[in-house]
Scaffold this motif. Structure first.
Motif, PDB file in Angstrom:
ATOM      1  N   UNK A  82       7.155  47.633  68.553  1.00  0.00           N
ATOM      2  CA  UNK A  82       7.297  46.325  69.181  1.00  0.00           C
ATOM      3  C   UNK A  82       6.712  45.228  68.347  1.00  0.00           C
ATOM      4  N   UNK A  83       6.994  45.238  67.044  1.00  0.00           N
ATOM      5  CA  UNK A  83       6.411  44.274  66.122  1.00  0.00           C
ATOM      6  C   UNK A  83       6.928  42.859  66.354  1.00  0.00           C
ATOM      7  N   UNK A  84       8.236  42.729  66.601  1.00  0.00           N
ATOM      8  CA  UNK A  84       8.820  41.395  66.760  1.00  0.00           C
ATOM      9  C   UNK A  84      10.169  41.508  67.432  1.00  0.00           C
ATOM     10  N   UNK A  85      10.704  40.352  67.850  1.00  0.00           N
ATOM     11  CA  UNK A  85      12.026  40.311  68.464  1.00  0.00           C
ATOM     12  C   UNK A  85      12.726  39.031  68.049  1.00  0.00           C
ATOM     13  N   UNK A  86      14.047  39.118  67.914  1.00  0.00           N
ATOM     14  CA  UNK A  86      14.854  37.943  67.573  1.00  0.00           C
ATOM     15  C   UNK A  86      16.150  38.008  68.358  1.00  0.00           C
ATOM     16  N   UNK A  87      16.639  36.845  68.769  1.00  0.00           N
ATOM     17  CA  UNK A  87      17.881  36.780  69.542  1.00  0.00           C
ATOM     18  C   UNK A  87      18.971  36.116  68.712  1.00  0.00           C
ATOM     19  N   UNK A  88      20.160  36.686  68.729  1.00  0.00           N
ATOM     20  CA  UNK A  88      21.309  36.126  68.009  1.00  0.00           C
ATOM     21  C   UNK A  88      22.513  36.110  68.951  1.00  0.00           C
ATOM     22  N   UNK A  89      23.429  35.184  68.707  1.00  0.00           N
ATOM     23  CA  UNK A  89      24.648  35.118  69.499  1.00  0.00           C
ATOM     24  C   UNK A  89      25.663  36.137  69.017  1.00  0.00           C
ATOM     25  N   UNK A  90      26.269  36.860  69.949  1.00  0.00           N
ATOM     26  CA  UNK A  90      27.298  37.839  69.611  1.00  0.00           C
ATOM     27  C   UNK A  90      28.495  37.636  70.530  1.00  0.00           C
ATOM     28  N   UNK A  91      29.626  38.246  70.148  1.00  0.00           N
ATOM     29  CA  UNK A  91      30.875  38.070  70.875  1.00  0.00           C
ATOM     30  C   UNK A  91      31.437  39.453  71.201  1.00  0.00           C
ATOM     31  N   UNK A  92      31.766  39.667  72.456  1.00  0.00           N
ATOM     32  CA  UNK A  92      32.180  40.987  72.901  1.00  0.00           C
ATOM     33  C   UNK A  92      33.670  41.222  72.663  1.00  0.00           C
ATOM     34  N   UNK A  93      33.998  42.468  72.300  1.00  0.00           N
ATOM     35  CA  UNK A  93      35.395  42.881  72.187  1.00  0.00           C
ATOM     36  C   UNK A  93      36.059  42.777  73.549  1.00  0.00           C
ATOM     37  N   UNK A  94      37.298  42.327  73.565  1.00  0.00           N
ATOM     38  CA  UNK A  94      38.029  42.130  74.811  1.00  0.00           C
ATOM     39  C   UNK A  94      38.199  43.440  75.572  1.00  0.00           C
ATOM     40  N   UNK A  95      38.299  43.322  76.884  1.00  0.00           N
ATOM     41  CA  UNK A  95      38.570  44.462  77.753  1.00  0.00           C
ATOM     42  C   UNK A  95      39.676  44.056  78.712  1.00  0.00           C
ATOM     43  N   UNK A  96      40.734  44.848  78.798  1.00  0.00           N
ATOM     44  CA  UNK A  96      41.830  44.516  79.702  1.00  0.00           C
ATOM     45  C   UNK A  96      42.652  45.763  80.001  1.00  0.00           C
ATOM     46  N   UNK A  97      43.431  45.701  81.062  1.00  0.00           N
ATOM     47  CA  UNK A  97      44.366  46.756  81.416  1.00  0.00           C
ATOM     48  C   UNK A  97      45.773  46.202  81.251  1.00  0.00           C
ATOM     49  N   UNK A  98      46.663  46.970  80.673  1.00  0.00           N
ATOM     50  CA  UNK A  98      48.048  46.552  80.509  1.00  0.00           C
ATOM     51  C   UNK A  98      48.944  47.670  80.994  1.00  0.00           C
ATOM     52  N   UNK A  99      49.714  47.387  82.045  1.00  0.00           N
ATOM     53  CA  UNK A  99      50.589  48.385  82.660  1.00  0.00           C
ATOM     54  C   UNK A  99      49.808  49.635  83.045  1.00  0.00           C
ATOM     55  N   UNK A 100      48.589  49.433  83.513  1.00  0.00           N
ATOM     56  CA  UNK A 100      47.770  50.545  83.970  1.00  0.00           C
ATOM     57  C   UNK A 100      46.981  51.247  82.889  1.00  0.00           C
ATOM     58  N   UNK A 101      47.179  50.877  81.633  1.00  0.00           N
ATOM     59  CA  UNK A 101      46.466  51.522  80.524  1.00  0.00           C
ATOM     60  C   UNK A 101      45.196  50.743  80.202  1.00  0.00           C
ATOM     61  N   UNK A 102      44.024  51.389  80.227  1.00  0.00           N
ATOM     62  CA  UNK A 102      42.777  50.694  79.884  1.00  0.00           C
ATOM     63  C   UNK A 102      42.656  50.502  78.380  1.00  0.00           C
ATOM     64  N   UNK A 103      42.466  49.268  77.949  1.00  0.00           N
ATOM     65  CA  UNK A 103      42.409  48.961  76.519  1.00  0.00           C
ATOM     66  C   UNK A 103      41.164  48.127  76.219  1.00  0.00           C
ATOM     67  N   UNK A 104      40.751  48.151  74.947  1.00  0.00           N
ATOM     68  CA  UNK A 104      39.587  47.394  74.532  1.00  0.00           C
ATOM     69  C   UNK A 104      38.299  48.095  74.900  1.00  0.00           C
TER      70      UNK A 104
END
Length: 333
Positions: free
Chosen positions: A28-50
């Motif tokens: 637990x020496x140190x901590x830093x926060x950075x902005x990140x972007x999540x991979x999309x998640x969606x269902x198409x015609x019932x198929x789970x993708x992302x």
């Protein structure tokens, strides 16, 4: 949306979220926060993708990996050009467990000096296209995030590799870095909002014309799609189509304002949403028409990705055209 397509989104999928880097070399020496972007998640015609997971709380690992490395409890950090697509394909095909994946993108992604010379820029664009195609058309069981590469991440990767050379996996006792994203479970968007915009220029009937004038429909979808929604840029998919449609509408509105230059066709303009999701917005728009309007459409042109680097203009038809004039255009050009 219709049964043809169903969207599942997370509150963290379309916005930047915070990833916390915990340096636990000394517990637990140190901590830093950075902005990140999540991979999309969606269902198409019932198929789970992302990506089907959002929360992340694992020690960091980096390439090169030791032989037989167990990554089930590790978050792999990799610059875009150092990430072998064969590795990802194998993990997805063989359903191997991975704690998480953080992909580092070039800092000036998309700018003129993004990756130095044209060869490097072409390599980055090619890699991005392949990576996006792979990730958005597969079910990814672990969390995937994107961040922009900088000096901070260079130092992080160097430290991770030094720790890895000790021969012991990073842990709370051996030290290392931990990647943490606290995120709620993704929730389904049950009724996505679809907003379509349309314009209409009536044609000029001649004397004795009693039938409804035929209609030309000019359509473009105005939204875009990408592996990380918050990073999506749609200058050519489909900003170029939108700009072309608006300019065509501007020119013809001036012509149609004068009966002497008004054509014997009605002009219908449509900006539709939901393009990336099986053109659900266009489908909804067409079904909203009065049957007489729908039957009057003699020709439709869809403007999509027309601002490419190439000077070629591609014409696609859903079926062989019956109108002899349109048939001639299609066969000649």
């Amino acid at each position: 949306m219709s049964s043809a397509g169903e969207v599942v989104a997370s509150v963290t999928s379309a916005i930047a979220v915070v990833l916390v880097l915990l340096a636990c070399v000394e517990l637990g020496d140190a901590a830093a926060a950075v902005g990140v972007y999540r991979l999309i998640q969606y269902d198409l015609a019932g198929a789970p993708l992302g990506s089907r997971a959002a929360a992340l709380n694992h020690h960091a690992a980096a390439f090169p990996l030791p032989a037989g490395a167990d990554l089930s409890r590790s978050a792999l950090v990799a610059p875009l050009l150092d990430l072998p697509l064969s590795f990802l394909r194998a993990y997805l095909a063989e359903k191997n467990h991975l704690g998480g994946l953080l992909i580092l993108l070039p800092t000036k992604l998309g700018s003129k000096d993004a990756a130095g010379d044209n060869d490097d820029k072409g390599k980055v664009n090619s890699m991005l296209a392949e990576l996006e195609k792979l990730l958005v058309h597969e079910e990814v069981p672990y969390p995937v995030y994107f961040a922009f590469h900088d000096d901070h991440f260079d130092n992080l990767l160097e430290d991770i590799r030094k720790i890895a050379t000790s021969g012991q996996p990073a842990s709370a006792t051996t030290g290392g870095y931990k990647l943490v994203v606290s995120s709620p479970e993704p929730r389904k968007v049950s009724s996505p909002t679809i907003t379509n915009i349309q314009g209409w220029l009536p044609g000029l009937k001649g004397e004795g014309d009693t039938e409804q004038l035929p209609t030309i429909a000019i359509v473009a979808n105005y939204d875009t799609f990408g592996a990380a929604p918050a990073l999506s840029v749609g200058s050519d998919s489909n900003g170029s189509g939108v700009v072309a449609l608006l300019e065509i509408a501007r020119l013809f509105s001036r012509l149609y304002s004068n009966p002497k230059t008004r054509g014997k066709y009605n002009l219908l303009f449509g900006l539709t949403s939901g393009g990336p999701y099986n053109y659900n917005g266009t489908n909804k728009w067409l079904r909203s028409f009065d049957q007489r309007v729908r039957e009057s459409i003699d020709y439709a042109i869809c403007l999509n990705s027309i601002g490419s680097w190439s000077n070629d203009l591609w014409m696609h038809v859903s079926k062989p055209p019956e109108n002899p004039y349109i048939k001639q255009i299609f066969e000649v050009y």
